[in-house]
Scaffold this motif. Structure first.
Motif, short mmCIF file in Angstrom:
data_model
loop_
_atom_site.label_atom_id
_atom_site.label_comp_id
_atom_site.label_asym_id
_atom_site.label_seq_id
_atom_site.Cartn_x
_atom_site.Cartn_y
_atom_site.Cartn_z
N PHE A 81 0.83 -1.20 0.00
CA PHE A 81 0.00 0.00 0.00
C PHE A 81 0.87 1.26 0.00
N HIS A 82 0.45 2.22 -0.80
CA HIS A 82 1.20 3.47 -0.93
C HIS A 82 0.40 4.68 -0.47
N SER A 83 -0.84 4.47 0.01
CA SER A 83 -1.65 5.62 0.43
C SER A 83 -2.53 5.23 1.61
N PRO A 84 -2.92 6.20 2.45
CA PRO A 84 -3.85 5.93 3.57
C PRO A 84 -5.19 5.38 3.09
N GLU A 85 -5.61 5.79 1.88
CA GLU A 85 -6.88 5.32 1.35
C GLU A 85 -6.85 3.81 1.11
N GLN A 86 -5.74 3.31 0.58
CA GLN A 86 -5.60 1.88 0.34
C GLN A 86 -5.61 1.10 1.66
N ILE A 87 -4.90 1.61 2.65
CA ILE A 87 -4.86 0.96 3.95
C ILE A 87 -6.25 0.96 4.59
N SER A 89 -9.12 1.09 3.06
CA SER A 89 -9.98 0.16 2.31
C SER A 89 -9.77 -1.27 2.78
N PHE A 90 -8.52 -1.61 3.09
CA PHE A 90 -8.20 -2.96 3.53
C PHE A 90 -8.60 -3.19 4.99
N CYS A 91 -8.34 -2.20 5.85
CA CYS A 91 -8.52 -2.38 7.29
C CYS A 91 -9.98 -2.34 7.73
N ARG A 92 -10.90 -2.01 6.82
CA ARG A 92 -12.31 -2.02 7.22
C ARG A 92 -12.90 -3.43 7.23
N TYR A 93 -12.03 -4.43 6.96
CA TYR A 93 -12.46 -5.83 6.96
C TYR A 93 -11.69 -6.63 8.02
N PRO A 94 -11.81 -6.32 9.31
CA PRO A 94 -11.01 -7.04 10.32
C PRO A 94 -11.34 -8.53 10.40
N ALA A 95 -12.59 -8.91 10.15
CA ALA A 95 -12.95 -10.33 10.20
C ALA A 95 -12.38 -11.08 9.00
N ARG A 96 -12.43 -10.45 7.84
CA ARG A 96 -11.82 -11.06 6.65
C ARG A 96 -10.30 -11.22 6.84
N ILE A 97 -9.66 -10.20 7.40
CA ILE A 97 -8.21 -10.25 7.61
C ILE A 97 -7.86 -11.41 8.54
N ALA A 98 -8.64 -11.58 9.62
CA ALA A 98 -8.40 -12.70 10.54
C ALA A 98 -8.57 -14.03 9.83
N PHE A 99 -9.51 -14.10 8.90
CA PHE A 99 -9.74 -15.32 8.12
C PHE A 99 -8.52 -15.63 7.25
N LEU A 100 -7.98 -14.60 6.58
CA LEU A 100 -6.81 -14.83 5.73
C LEU A 100 -5.58 -15.21 6.54
N LYS A 101 -5.45 -14.61 7.73
CA LYS A 101 -4.28 -14.90 8.56
C LYS A 101 -4.20 -16.37 8.97
N LEU A 109 -0.68 -4.46 8.52
CA LEU A 109 -0.77 -3.04 8.18
C LEU A 109 -1.79 -2.30 9.03
N CYS A 110 -2.67 -3.03 9.69
CA CYS A 110 -3.75 -2.39 10.44
C CYS A 110 -3.45 -2.32 11.93
N ALA A 111 -2.22 -2.63 12.33
CA ALA A 111 -1.90 -2.70 13.76
C ALA A 111 -2.22 -1.41 14.49
N GLY A 112 -1.99 -0.26 13.85
CA GLY A 112 -2.22 1.01 14.53
C GLY A 112 -3.55 1.66 14.19
N SER A 113 -4.41 0.96 13.47
CA SER A 113 -5.68 1.57 13.07
C SER A 113 -6.65 1.64 14.25
N PRO A 114 -7.58 2.62 14.25
CA PRO A 114 -8.58 2.72 15.32
C PRO A 114 -9.42 1.45 15.45
N VAL A 115 -9.69 0.80 14.31
CA VAL A 115 -10.50 -0.43 14.34
C VAL A 115 -9.81 -1.49 15.18
N ASN A 116 -8.54 -1.73 14.93
CA ASN A 116 -7.81 -2.74 15.69
C ASN A 116 -7.66 -2.35 17.16
N GLY A 117 -7.53 -1.07 17.41
CA GLY A 117 -7.44 -0.62 18.80
C GLY A 117 -8.70 -0.95 19.56
#
Length: 616
Positions: A81-87, A89-101, A109-117
């Motif tokens: 990712f090269h922009s906050p918009e891309q990050i 867009s990705f970080c609004r899917y925390p359940a999907r990210i957990a599924f992929l992990k 990339l979402c470690a510091g996002s408000p959602v993860n907090g």
């Protein structure tokens, strides 16, 4: 040698990337977790998601193509990712990210996002139940929402006002027409969505403005399961669903989030509707993965008004007079009260004014009430060293263990003066009724829709009565006039037979009444009502006739409720006819009640009925 090492390292990284990509592509779109995350359902002609807004998905065909949606999400996860918009867009899917992990290595990339907090702070989950509310048809059955607790074990007297609450509801335009509101809600013309906010905002709406008590059901889930629910709920804030008052409401959505974590259904609906009481009873019967009860604790969170009414009932006449005076004039001096009595009065006055401020719509009046409250709080501050508290409400029985589903079917044996012995089947889709021994609903109140009474004699069934709607509220507060929220009232419309004869015609009717009540000893409710009825021509009754009604409703122990009702009605011969009705309903098992009805009158029907009522 250096260049060789660099070449070897590059080759390893390339092979590792290829392996990672191949492993990611080995994920199949029919994985049940992926399908659940996006609410996909398979039909004969393909896939379709219950999520109705296209912008929830990455690909334009995402609503009907789970394979392409998964492929595009994997590609998004592998991007640099090269922009906050891309990050974002990705970080609004925390359940999907957990599924992929679970299946591939992806960058955090979402470690510091408000959602993860928000998710990282979740330690446990509570299901909140707000009891029934007659001011909104969608709330007659109560309401459930989730609370994401920052404590592993929520404390008994702590509300957790700064915890995050997850609420699911319909998106309703302001000033919606009441008729349109009901019809659109029943037939799915509204969109439903999840919203999150701090829990204190829910207490303002439900407890302060609508005077509804809460019950907090603390769930026996581990931190990982609790955060899994949090991820799902937060991700679904970007989704919209079709909302149905009966078949796809807050209860369905809360149940589904919990069921996904447990890997099994928490509670089943009855095929027609699914209401909060059914979910609470289902939770009460469930175990967690370790075999322990899913509900670890139930906490009662009374509304400010419930606290106020309890305090007033325990006040001396002198304190009540002082409270009334203080609310009329906040500067009034309470010279004849002790410091402890003064503090109790001031606490009660503050609760009432806070309640009034939250309910007042007029800005000018709201400001005036706020200033009155400031005076009360300033005086309370001067008594901060005095130990005095108002008496708190007693904790009622837990709704899931004592509450009942109001809707029921009953089969009765009837001895009728006019029709002789016969059997009766009654189908009553109901919010509740005055004889249901329920907790967590509106006491001594009725809301029936499309109640059907069928009688059977000599192998012949016939319709005895069809109640299109019946609403009855027979309990208000036993406190001074200033605090009475309303009068007892009754509204009923439908069609019924005058007598029990086989040829008696069906006659339409519309009845309405208003009156007052008084609660004696907390268990016995007495009421008086003036009523008027408009109906088809009858041999006994005028087309428009008035009635005087007196009644008594009493709890007999924990399992039986009795209702006695006397009615004097104007007859066609200018005389008053009387009717005496006595009924009891006793809980005999988790879903079954024994019902007894006795009616004696000098017009229409006289009968005795004994039957079994099954709640569903």
């Amino acid at each position: 040698m250096k260049s060789c090492s660099k070449s070897f390292l590059a080759s390893c990284l390339y092979l590792l990337a290829c392996f990672n990509h191949a492993h990611a592509n080995s994920l199949i779109y029919t994985d049940q977790e992926w399908l659940s995350l996006n609410a996909y359902e398979h039909h004969n002609d393909g896939w379709n998601s219950h999520i109705r807004n296209a912008d929830f998905f990455l690909t334009p065909s995402g609503q009907t193509n789970p394979q392409k949606e998964l492929s595009d999400f994997i590609k998004l996860a592998e991007l640099k990712f090269h922009s906050p918009e891309q990050i974002s867009s990705f970080c609004r899917y925390p359940a999907r990210i957990a599924f992929l992990k679970k299946h591939m290595k992806i960058k955090s990339l979402c470690a510091g996002s408000p959602v993860n907090g928000d998710i990282d702070r979740v330690q446990s989950i509570s299901v909140l139940f707000a009891d029934g509310y007659f001011g909104n048809p969608a709330s007659y059955y109560g309401h459930v929402l989730l609370k994401l607790n920052q404590e592993k074990v929520p404390r008994e007297n702590k509300l957790g006002l700064l915890d995050t609450a997850i609420n699911y509801g319909a998106k309703i335009p302001k000033a919606e027409n009441p008729v349109a509101y009901i019809l659109k809600g029943v037939f799915g013309f509204y969109s439903g969505s999840f919203q999150s906010n701090k829990f204190f905002l829910n207490t303002v709406q439900y407890a302060d403005q609508e005077n509804r008590d809460f019950w907090a059901y603390d769930l026996n889930l581990d931190k990982q399961q609790s955060q899994q629910i949090a991820r799902r709920a937060i991700e679904l804030q970007n989704a919209e669903f079709d909302y149905y008052f009966f078949s796809d409401n807050c209860t369905h959505r809360v149940r589904d989030l919990i069921s996904e974590v447990l890997g099994e259904a928490v509670a089943d609906d009855n095929g027609v509707w699914f209401m909060p009481m059914q979910l609470l009873r289902g939770l009460g019967n469930k175990k967690n993965k370790d075999g322990a009860n899913l509900i670890t604790n139930v906490r009662y969170l009374p509304s400010p008004r419930t606290k106020l009414l309890t305090a007033i009932k325990h006040m001396s006449p002198k304190e009540r007079r002082a409270l009334d005076q203080k609310l009329t004039d906040p500067s009034a001096v309470m010279g004849d009260l002790s410091p402890k009595e003064k503090k109790r009065v001031l606490i009660a006055a503050d609760i009432h004014l806070r309640n009034s401020v939250s309910q007042e719509a007029d800005k000018k009046n709201k400001e005036a009430l706020g200033k009155d409250r400031q005076k009360i709080l300033f005086e309370l501050f001067g008594l901060q060293d005095i130990e005095a508290q108002i008496i708190e409400p007693e904790t009622p029985q837990d709704p899931h263990s004592s509450g009942r589903n109001g809707s029921a079917v009953s089969i009765s044996a009837v001895s009728d003066k006019h029709a002789g012995g016969h059997s009766k089947v009654t189908i009553r889709p109901a919010y509740t009724d005055s004889l249901a021994p329920d907790i967590g609903k509106i006491a001594d109140s009725t809301l029936l829709m499309a109640k059907i009474e069928l009688t059977q004699k000599n192998s012949l069934f016939r319709l005895q009565k069809l109640t299109l709607i019946e609403i009855e509220n027979l309990r208000v507060s036993d406190v001074p006039k200033r605090f009475i929220p309303g009068r007892v009232w009754h509204l009923s419309a439908g069609t019924k037979r005058d007598g029990g004869g086989a040829t008696s015609p069906l006659k339409t009717y519309l009845t309405g009444g208003i009156g007052a009540n008084r609660v004696l000893g907390g268990e016995v409710n007495t009421y008086f009502m003036v009523s008027a009825s408009l109906q088809d021509k009858s041999p006994d009754l005028k087309k428009l006739n008035g009635s005087l009604i007196a009644g008594l409703i009493a709890n007999i122990g924990f399992k039986t409720k009795a209702h006695i009702r006397l009615e004097w009605t104007e007859l066609r011969n200018e005389h008053l006819g009387y009717s005496f009705n006595a009924s009891t309903r006793t809980k005999i098992s988790g879903r079954n009640d024994l019902e007894f009805i006795f009616n004696n009158s000098d017009y229409q029907r006289n009968y005795i009925s004994l039957g079994i009522v099954t709640n569903f």
